[in-house]
Write a protein that holds these residues in place. Structure first.
Motif, mmCIF file in Angstrom:
data_model
loop_
_atom_site.group_PDB
_atom_site.id
_atom_site.type_symbol
_atom_site.label_atom_id
_atom_site.label_comp_id
_atom_site.label_asym_id
_atom_site.label_seq_id
_atom_site.Cartn_x
_atom_site.Cartn_y
_atom_site.Cartn_z
ATOM 1 N N MET A 159 0.780 -1.089 0.020
ATOM 2 C CA MET A 159 -0.004 0.107 0.063
ATOM 3 C C MET A 159 0.849 1.065 0.003
ATOM 4 S SD MET A 159 -2.976 1.074 2.899
ATOM 5 C CE MET A 159 -3.091 -0.481 3.430
ATOM 6 N N ASP A 160 0.568 2.317 -0.849
ATOM 7 C CA ASP A 160 1.576 3.456 -0.965
ATOM 8 C C ASP A 160 1.155 4.293 -0.020
ATOM 9 O OD1 ASP A 160 -0.546 5.442 -1.931
ATOM 10 O OD2 ASP A 160 -1.094 3.880 -3.225
ATOM 11 N N ASP A 161 1.910 5.247 0.295
ATOM 12 C CA ASP A 161 2.022 6.285 1.554
ATOM 13 C C ASP A 161 0.511 7.177 1.567
ATOM 14 O OD1 ASP A 161 4.187 5.315 2.629
ATOM 15 O OD2 ASP A 161 5.506 6.692 1.864
ATOM 16 N N PHE A 162 0.161 7.606 0.332
ATOM 17 C CA PHE A 162 -0.880 8.293 0.036
ATOM 18 C C PHE A 162 -2.055 7.655 0.837
ATOM 19 C CE2 PHE A 162 -4.651 9.464 -2.218
ATOM 20 C CZ PHE A 162 -4.934 10.865 -1.996
ATOM 21 N N THR A 163 -2.341 6.295 0.266
ATOM 22 C CA THR A 163 -3.318 5.550 0.570
ATOM 23 C C THR A 163 -3.331 5.367 2.235
ATOM 24 O OG1 THR A 163 -3.315 4.374 -1.426
ATOM 25 C CG2 THR A 163 -4.612 3.290 0.213
ATOM 26 N N LYS A 164 -2.104 5.043 2.908
ATOM 27 C CA LYS A 164 -2.067 4.995 4.191
ATOM 28 C C LYS A 164 -2.433 6.083 4.927
ATOM 29 C CE LYS A 164 1.770 1.587 4.280
ATOM 30 N NZ LYS A 164 3.070 1.381 4.681
ATOM 31 N N ARG A 165 -2.128 7.279 4.457
ATOM 32 C CA ARG A 165 -2.443 8.421 5.199
ATOM 33 C C ARG A 165 -4.037 8.639 5.056
ATOM 34 N NH1 ARG A 165 2.347 10.381 2.678
ATOM 35 N NH2 ARG A 165 1.218 11.525 1.118
ATOM 36 N N ARG A 166 -4.593 8.462 3.982
ATOM 37 C CA ARG A 166 -5.982 8.461 3.664
ATOM 38 C C ARG A 166 -6.742 7.644 4.701
ATOM 39 N NH1 ARG A 166 -10.054 6.255 0.391
ATOM 40 N NH2 ARG A 166 -11.652 7.727 -0.261
ATOM 41 N N ILE A 167 -6.532 6.387 4.687
ATOM 42 C CA ILE A 167 -6.904 5.478 5.745
ATOM 43 C C ILE A 167 -6.978 5.957 7.169
ATOM 44 C CG2 ILE A 167 -6.952 3.131 6.680
ATOM 45 C CD1 ILE A 167 -6.214 2.190 3.608
ATOM 46 N N GLU A 168 -5.625 6.604 7.437
ATOM 47 C CA GLU A 168 -5.453 6.829 8.791
ATOM 48 C C GLU A 168 -6.567 8.403 9.110
ATOM 49 O OE1 GLU A 168 -1.327 7.474 8.883
ATOM 50 O OE2 GLU A 168 -0.891 5.338 9.588
ATOM 51 N N LYS A 169 -6.536 8.919 8.102
ATOM 52 C CA LYS A 169 -7.589 10.018 8.203
ATOM 53 C C LYS A 169 -8.990 9.514 8.446
ATOM 54 C CE LYS A 169 -8.979 14.279 6.093
ATOM 55 N NZ LYS A 169 -9.024 15.305 4.919
ATOM 56 N N ILE A 170 -9.496 8.597 7.665
ATOM 57 C CA ILE A 170 -10.744 7.875 7.704
ATOM 58 C C ILE A 170 -11.057 7.373 8.919
ATOM 59 C CG2 ILE A 170 -12.232 6.325 6.754
ATOM 60 C CD1 ILE A 170 -11.142 6.816 4.104
ATOM 61 N N MET A 171 -10.008 6.529 9.533
ATOM 62 C CA MET A 171 -10.224 5.726 10.654
ATOM 63 C C MET A 171 -10.095 6.869 11.910
ATOM 64 S SD MET A 171 -10.628 2.762 9.793
ATOM 65 C CE MET A 171 -10.705 1.904 11.317
ATOM 66 N N ARG A 172 -9.340 7.859 11.968
ATOM 67 C CA ARG A 172 -9.649 9.032 13.068
ATOM 68 C C ARG A 172 -10.826 9.560 13.114
ATOM 69 N NH1 ARG A 172 -4.310 10.250 11.221
ATOM 70 N NH2 ARG A 172 -5.145 12.001 10.079
ATOM 71 N N HIS A 173 -11.445 9.921 11.678
ATOM 72 C CA HIS A 173 -12.777 10.472 11.780
ATOM 73 C C HIS A 173 -13.834 9.477 12.399
ATOM 74 C CE1 HIS A 173 -16.061 12.920 10.393
ATOM 75 N NE2 HIS A 173 -16.514 11.761 9.805
ATOM 76 N N TYR A 174 -13.787 8.353 11.896
ATOM 77 C CA TYR A 174 -14.598 7.025 12.522
ATOM 78 C C TYR A 174 -14.716 7.090 14.097
ATOM 79 C CZ TYR A 174 -16.562 2.785 13.670
ATOM 80 O OH TYR A 174 -17.259 1.743 14.055
ATOM 81 N N MET A 175 -13.500 7.305 14.617
ATOM 82 C CA MET A 175 -13.186 7.017 15.982
ATOM 83 C C MET A 175 -13.685 8.014 16.763
ATOM 84 S SD MET A 175 -9.345 4.853 16.326
ATOM 85 C CE MET A 175 -8.807 6.015 15.262
ATOM 86 N N GLU A 176 -13.275 9.430 16.380
ATOM 87 C CA GLU A 176 -13.953 10.557 16.745
ATOM 88 C C GLU A 176 -15.506 10.657 16.890
ATOM 89 O OE1 GLU A 176 -12.009 13.860 14.612
ATOM 90 O OE2 GLU A 176 -10.042 13.402 15.462
ATOM 91 N N SER A 177 -16.068 10.175 15.693
ATOM 92 C CA SER A 177 -17.457 10.225 15.719
ATOM 93 C C SER A 177 -18.241 9.126 16.670
ATOM 94 C CB SER A 177 -18.169 9.725 14.207
ATOM 95 O OG SER A 177 -17.774 8.711 13.934
ATOM 96 N N ALA A 178 -17.447 8.007 17.045
ATOM 97 C CA ALA A 178 -18.016 7.120 18.036
ATOM 98 C C ALA A 178 -17.674 7.261 19.557
ATOM 99 C CB ALA A 178 -17.632 5.941 17.481
ATOM 100 N N ALA A 179 -16.787 8.425 19.678
ATOM 101 C CA ALA A 179 -16.299 8.880 20.939
ATOM 102 C C ALA A 179 -17.478 8.862 22.114
ATOM 103 C CB ALA A 179 -15.359 10.058 20.976
ATOM 104 N N GLU A 180 -18.370 9.620 21.831
ATOM 105 C CA GLU A 180 -19.595 9.734 22.949
ATOM 106 C C GLU A 180 -20.172 8.170 23.168
ATOM 107 O OE1 GLU A 180 -24.090 11.638 23.426
ATOM 108 O OE2 GLU A 180 -22.525 12.634 22.144
ATOM 109 N N GLU A 181 -20.212 7.532 22.466
ATOM 110 C CA GLU A 181 -20.898 6.053 22.682
ATOM 111 C C GLU A 181 -19.903 5.382 23.411
ATOM 112 O OE1 GLU A 181 -22.161 1.842 20.510
ATOM 113 O OE2 GLU A 181 -22.340 3.840 19.200
ATOM 114 N N GLN A 182 -18.658 5.487 23.130
ATOM 115 C CA GLN A 182 -17.496 4.738 23.653
ATOM 116 C C GLN A 182 -17.416 5.125 25.098
ATOM 117 O OE1 GLN A 182 -14.014 5.330 21.467
ATOM 118 N NE2 GLN A 182 -14.824 4.831 19.656
ATOM 119 N N LEU A 183 -17.621 6.211 25.458
ATOM 120 C CA LEU A 183 -17.472 7.055 26.777
ATOM 121 C C LEU A 183 -18.683 6.194 27.819
ATOM 122 C CD1 LEU A 183 -16.641 10.559 26.212
ATOM 123 C CD2 LEU A 183 -15.042 8.676 27.312
#
Length: 94
Positions: free
Chosen positions: A1-25
């Motif tokens: 996997m190229d670096d651009f794709t890795k950075r894009r996935i990391e951004k998508i996953m961070r956004h997903y985790m932030e959107s689930a933060a309230e439920e996680q707490l």
């Protein structure tokens, strides 16, 4: 996997985790991920039963294969199997 794709996935996953933060707490659990090679593992983190630490449970695995991104779930024997209801996609976010 190229670096651009890795950075894009990391951004998508961070956004997903932030959107689930309230439920996680509310549930005292956390969602994380690991990125290794052409695979992304979604992980649920929960307090251990004795309260001394945290345990990590694999939830899903996303693999970049020749046909695009495929979603895998773990069967009762601990083996990763394709999830037939989710077709492969060239777009990870889809």
């Amino acid at each position: 996997m190229d670096d651009f794709t890795k950075r894009r996935i990391e951004k998508i996953m961070r956004h997903y985790m932030e959107s689930a933060a309230e439920e996680q707490l509310r549930n005292r659990r956390s969602i994380g991920y690991s990125l290794e090679g052409d695979e992304v593992m979604l992980i649920e983190q929960r307090p251990s039963k004795d309260g001394a630490g945290w345990i990590e449970l694999p939830v899903a695995q996303f693999r970049l294969d020749a046909g695009g991104w495929n979603v895998y779930g773990m069967d009762s024997g601990g083996r990763w199997r394709p999830v037939p209801e989710i077709p492969p996609s060239d777009d990870f976010q889809a």
